[in-house]
Design a protein around this motif. Structure first.
Motif, PDB file in Angstrom:
ATOM      1  N   GLU A   1       0.828  -1.204   0.000  1.00  0.00           N
ATOM      2  CA  GLU A   1       0.000   0.000   0.000  1.00  0.00           C
ATOM      3  C   GLU A   1       0.866   1.258   0.000  1.00  0.00           C
ATOM      4  N   ALA A   2       1.885   1.266   0.832  1.00  0.00           N
ATOM      5  CA  ALA A   2       2.767   2.431   0.915  1.00  0.00           C
ATOM      6  C   ALA A   2       3.486   2.666  -0.412  1.00  0.00           C
ATOM      7  N   THR A   3       3.894   1.587  -1.052  1.00  0.00           N
ATOM      8  CA  THR A   3       4.569   1.711  -2.349  1.00  0.00           C
ATOM      9  C   THR A   3       3.625   2.307  -3.390  1.00  0.00           C
ATOM     10  N   ASP A   4       2.396   1.818  -3.422  1.00  0.00           N
ATOM     11  CA  ASP A   4       1.401   2.351  -4.359  1.00  0.00           C
ATOM     12  C   ASP A   4       1.124   3.830  -4.101  1.00  0.00           C
ATOM     13  N   ILE A   5       0.998   4.181  -2.830  1.00  0.00           N
ATOM     14  CA  ILE A   5       0.734   5.574  -2.472  1.00  0.00           C
ATOM     15  C   ILE A   5       1.915   6.447  -2.891  1.00  0.00           C
ATOM     16  N   TYR A   6       3.123   5.994  -2.580  1.00  0.00           N
ATOM     17  CA  TYR A   6       4.305   6.784  -2.915  1.00  0.00           C
ATOM     18  C   TYR A   6       4.418   7.008  -4.420  1.00  0.00           C
ATOM     19  N   TYR A   7       4.401   5.922  -5.183  1.00  0.00           N
ATOM     20  CA  TYR A   7       4.611   6.054  -6.627  1.00  0.00           C
ATOM     21  C   TYR A   7       3.427   6.685  -7.356  1.00  0.00           C
ATOM     22  N   GLY A   8       2.271   6.774  -6.689  1.00  0.00           N
ATOM     23  CA  GLY A   8       1.127   7.462  -7.266  1.00  0.00           C
ATOM     24  C   GLY A   8       1.069   8.939  -6.922  1.00  0.00           C
ATOM     25  N   SER A   9       2.065   9.413  -6.194  1.00  0.00           N
ATOM     26  CA  SER A   9       2.034  10.803  -5.720  1.00  0.00           C
ATOM     27  C   SER A   9       2.793  11.750  -6.644  1.00  0.00           C
ATOM     28  N   GLU A  10       2.341  12.976  -6.630  1.00  0.00           N
ATOM     29  CA  GLU A  10       3.046  14.037  -7.338  1.00  0.00           C
ATOM     30  C   GLU A  10       4.358  14.349  -6.627  1.00  0.00           C
ATOM     31  N   THR A  11       4.374  14.182  -5.326  1.00  0.00           N
ATOM     32  CA  THR A  11       5.594  14.417  -4.549  1.00  0.00           C
ATOM     33  C   THR A  11       6.724  13.521  -5.040  1.00  0.00           C
ATOM     34  N   ALA A  12       6.429  12.245  -5.305  1.00  0.00           N
ATOM     35  CA  ALA A  12       7.449  11.322  -5.819  1.00  0.00           C
ATOM     36  C   ALA A  12       7.989  11.813  -7.158  1.00  0.00           C
ATOM     37  N   ASN A  13       7.103  12.301  -8.007  1.00  0.00           N
ATOM     38  CA  ASN A  13       7.542  12.849  -9.298  1.00  0.00           C
ATOM     39  C   ASN A  13       8.437  14.061  -9.114  1.00  0.00           C
ATOM     40  N   MET A  14       8.084  14.913  -8.166  1.00  0.00           N
ATOM     41  CA  MET A  14       8.889  16.108  -7.930  1.00  0.00           C
ATOM     42  C   MET A  14      10.258  15.746  -7.353  1.00  0.00           C
ATOM     43  N   ILE A  15      10.310  14.739  -6.486  1.00  0.00           N
ATOM     44  CA  ILE A  15      11.596  14.284  -5.949  1.00  0.00           C
ATOM     45  C   ILE A  15      12.460  13.774  -7.097  1.00  0.00           C
ATOM     46  N   GLU A  16      11.882  12.957  -7.947  1.00  0.00           N
ATOM     47  CA  GLU A  16      12.616  12.389  -9.089  1.00  0.00           C
ATOM     48  C   GLU A  16      13.138  13.486 -10.019  1.00  0.00           C
ATOM     49  N   ASP A  17      12.336  14.538 -10.208  1.00  0.00           N
ATOM     50  CA  ASP A  17      12.724  15.637 -11.093  1.00  0.00           C
ATOM     51  C   ASP A  17      13.646  16.645 -10.427  1.00  0.00           C
ATOM     52  N   GLY A  18      13.870  16.507  -9.124  1.00  0.00           N
ATOM     53  CA  GLY A  18      14.755  17.416  -8.411  1.00  0.00           C
ATOM     54  C   GLY A  18      14.139  18.772  -8.130  1.00  0.00           C
ATOM     55  N   VAL A  19      12.815  18.847  -8.074  1.00  0.00           N
ATOM     56  CA  VAL A  19      12.110  20.103  -7.847  1.00  0.00           C
ATOM     57  C   VAL A  19      12.326  20.584  -6.412  1.00  0.00           C
ATOM     58  N   ALA A  20      12.654  21.834  -6.272  1.00  0.00           N
ATOM     59  CA  ALA A  20      12.750  22.521  -4.977  1.00  0.00           C
ATOM     60  C   ALA A  20      13.642  21.795  -3.975  1.00  0.00           C
ATOM     61  N   ASP A  21      14.621  21.080  -4.465  1.00  0.00           N
ATOM     62  CA  ASP A  21      15.554  20.352  -3.597  1.00  0.00           C
ATOM     63  C   ASP A  21      14.841  19.469  -2.575  1.00  0.00           C
ATOM     64  N   LEU A  22      13.708  18.883  -2.976  1.00  0.00           N
ATOM     65  CA  LEU A  22      12.971  18.005  -2.068  1.00  0.00           C
ATOM     66  C   LEU A  22      13.828  16.834  -1.608  1.00  0.00           C
ATOM     67  N   HIS A  23      14.730  16.392  -2.452  1.00  0.00           N
ATOM     68  CA  HIS A  23      15.593  15.264  -2.092  1.00  0.00           C
ATOM     69  C   HIS A  23      16.467  15.576  -0.868  1.00  0.00           C
ATOM     70  N   CYS A  24      16.564  16.857  -0.516  1.00  0.00           N
ATOM     71  CA  CYS A  24      17.362  17.255   0.644  1.00  0.00           C
ATOM     72  C   CYS A  24      16.557  17.197   1.945  1.00  0.00           C
TER      73      CYS A  24
END
Length: 82
Positions: free
Chosen positions: A31-54
């Motif tokens: 469930e957690a995996t589905d929620i994570y990969y279905g989120s816009e936040t995951a996409n933004m982390i992958e794209d490096g938006v707003a240094d979310l990875h930090c």
């Protein structure tokens, strides 16, 4: 940092965030995996938006969960949850 190293770091962070979601909200790994990969936040982390990875894994897990709640339970009063 090489592209391969960068991808390994991102993959490890994704796994840690998913585990945080499991622990914090008492849901299964699937469930957690589905929620994570279905989120816009995951996409933004992958794209490096707003240094979310930090940000911390816990912070990002909360962001993913809040996004999920807003998307699938936008008005908790209707369901008697508030």
């Amino acid at each position: 940092m090489s592209d391969e190293s960068n991808q390994i770091m991102k993959s490890a962070q994704c796994a840690r965030i998913i585990l945080c979601i499991c622990d914090m909200y008492g849901i299964s790994l699937m469930e957690a995996t589905d929620i994570y990969y279905g989120s816009e936040t995951a996409n933004m982390i992958e794209d490096g938006v707003a240094d979310l990875h930090c940000r911390s894994d816990k912070y990002l897990a909360e962001e993913v969960w809040n996004e999920y709640q807003e998307k699938y339970c936008p008005n908790p009063r209707i369901l008697g949850m508030a």
